[in-house]
Design a protein around this motif. Sequence first.
Motif, PDB file in Angstrom:
ATOM      1  N   UNK A  66      72.506  29.251  59.566  1.00 18.65           N
ATOM      2  CA  UNK A  66      72.507  28.479  58.329  1.00 18.65           C
ATOM      3  C   UNK A  66      71.502  29.082  57.349  1.00 18.65           C
ATOM      4  N   UNK A  67      71.652  28.702  56.085  1.00 17.38           N
ATOM      5  CA  UNK A  67      70.773  29.199  55.024  1.00 17.38           C
ATOM      6  C   UNK A  67      70.510  28.064  54.049  1.00 17.38           C
ATOM      7  N   UNK A  68      69.375  28.129  53.380  1.00 18.91           N
ATOM      8  CA  UNK A  68      69.024  27.106  52.402  1.00 18.91           C
ATOM      9  C   UNK A  68      67.753  27.484  51.687  1.00 18.91           C
ATOM     10  N   UNK A  69      67.181  26.530  50.973  1.00 21.69           N
ATOM     11  CA  UNK A  69      65.960  26.802  50.243  1.00 21.69           C
ATOM     12  C   UNK A  69      65.104  25.541  50.159  1.00 21.69           C
ATOM     13  N   UNK A  70      63.825  25.758  49.944  1.00 30.51           N
ATOM     14  CA  UNK A  70      62.846  24.688  49.815  1.00 30.51           C
ATOM     15  C   UNK A  70      62.049  24.937  48.540  1.00 30.51           C
ATOM     16  N   UNK A  71      62.070  23.965  47.633  1.00 24.92           N
ATOM     17  CA  UNK A  71      61.283  24.050  46.414  1.00 24.92           C
ATOM     18  C   UNK A  71      60.021  23.205  46.581  1.00 24.92           C
ATOM     19  N   UNK A  72      58.892  23.738  46.134  1.00 27.53           N
ATOM     20  CA  UNK A  72      57.645  22.984  46.192  1.00 27.53           C
ATOM     21  C   UNK A  72      56.736  23.444  45.062  1.00 27.53           C
ATOM     22  N   UNK A  73      55.673  22.703  44.835  1.00 32.18           N
ATOM     23  CA  UNK A  73      54.769  22.984  43.715  1.00 32.18           C
ATOM     24  C   UNK A  73      53.325  22.932  44.183  1.00 32.18           C
ATOM     25  N   UNK A  74      52.468  23.607  43.430  1.00 34.12           N
ATOM     26  CA  UNK A  74      51.024  23.600  43.654  1.00 34.12           C
ATOM     27  C   UNK A  74      50.342  23.199  42.351  1.00 34.12           C
ATOM     28  N   UNK A  75      49.396  22.280  42.439  1.00 37.97           N
ATOM     29  CA  UNK A  75      48.570  21.901  41.296  1.00 37.97           C
ATOM     30  C   UNK A  75      47.117  21.951  41.748  1.00 37.97           C
ATOM     31  N   UNK A  76      46.345  22.791  41.089  1.00 32.79           N
ATOM     32  CA  UNK A  76      44.962  23.010  41.501  1.00 32.79           C
ATOM     33  C   UNK A  76      44.062  23.056  40.265  1.00 32.79           C
ATOM     34  N   UNK A  77      42.819  22.645  40.450  1.00 33.71           N
ATOM     35  CA  UNK A  77      41.765  22.841  39.453  1.00 33.71           C
ATOM     36  C   UNK A  77      40.849  23.934  39.964  1.00 33.71           C
ATOM     37  N   UNK A  78      40.746  25.020  39.206  1.00 34.80           N
ATOM     38  CA  UNK A  78      40.000  26.195  39.627  1.00 34.80           C
ATOM     39  C   UNK A  78      38.768  26.367  38.753  1.00 34.80           C
ATOM     40  N   UNK A  79      37.774  27.010  39.295  1.00 36.07           N
ATOM     41  CA  UNK A  79      36.566  27.304  38.527  1.00 36.07           C
ATOM     42  C   UNK A  79      36.019  28.649  38.950  1.00 36.07           C
TER      43      UNK A  79
END
Length: 398
Positions: A66-79
């Motif tokens: 089988x084949x598929x995909x996974x979407x995800x996000x990153x939100x970070x505060x950097x310094x």
Amino acid sequence: GSLWVQPLLRSVDARSLSARKIMVRSGVGLLGQAMLPADAEIYTPNEVPQDICLLKNTYPMMLPKEAGEKEFSLEETLSLPSSSPAIKKILRYTAQPELTDSKVVGDKVVMRGAVNLTLLYLGDDGQIHNKVFELPFSQYAQLDQEYGGNASAKICLAVTVLELEQAEEENLNLKAGLTGQYVICDRSDIELVEDAYSLNRALTPAVTNLQLPAVLDRQTDTVRGEQSVDMNGIQPVDVTFYPDHPQLYREGDKLGATLSGVFQILGYDQDGKLRGGVSRWQSDMPLSADSAVGAQISVQPTGMPQAMPAPDGVGVRGDVLSDTEFFTLDGMPMLTGMELGQWQEPDPDRPSLILRRAGDNRLWDIAKQTNSTVEAIEKTNNLQQEPTADQLLLIPVL
């Protein structure tokens, strides 16, 4: 069906059109694989007469399931660290995702890795600086079925969204969107009837080649691109490496791949002015495969490229992670039917025992040629495996 597509940014360049306009051009390469669900019909003869001998073999195969995909996000505060100059202006930022671990656990595929965010900025000291942030991630995707311990995943990561804004107190707010595409392979034991003969009558087998998208082997290598660029007197401050999709080639029965890419260098000359340079890199990588084996290879940059002053210019270095899958080009013989002749009584003058050297023939071939069976030859000679080429065998004729 499903699509597995790996995008690679191959090049970026720009030129001035006027005092207020710049034209930016980029080249993107796509490596795509289309997959459709399909059924393979395996022939199994029923109610076989006792005088017919069948050659059966079981092959453990890694097949795509089988084949598929996974979407995800990153939100970070950097310094930035206190030792780095403060940001006056952001010039460029890029994100490179890297997979460090992937595995199939039951009905889930787990993906772990990090996104390397490279920031190029103008500092309050008037100089250009770069900073790399490593942002780890751990994600999983739900699969259509459960798998055992033999299952594996081929995963391609791509950045789909990237936004970096300077906030108060020298902080940076990052928003990134990623997509992880996966292809799941699992082991299936395929039993095939490959040949047949009769001890007492003529038999004409009908044989066809069974084509299956089996993965024979998978090989991962890290290839280093390294060379010197003719930029004398330049103090490098930034380098970017854009690898391209490999080109497969054959020389006789040997298989190989040509890897290539582009280095872009930014640095200060002796007068303190910014200068840019471009250098193309190419390398050949032999693959361990013969003429009956094909391959599909994908690459992605790994680690951070480096540039340093060299005696004859600027030395640049970048690593490429290559992932190669090998598959067979030839099908496997499969019996699909047989035509039986008239029953014949054994010749009374034929010998009941034959002495012959094994040679390069399999036991199946010897038994078929001498009107015996594999089981009878094994029992008579006390064999546990195929004989050696110079071994003498006693063959009972049935």
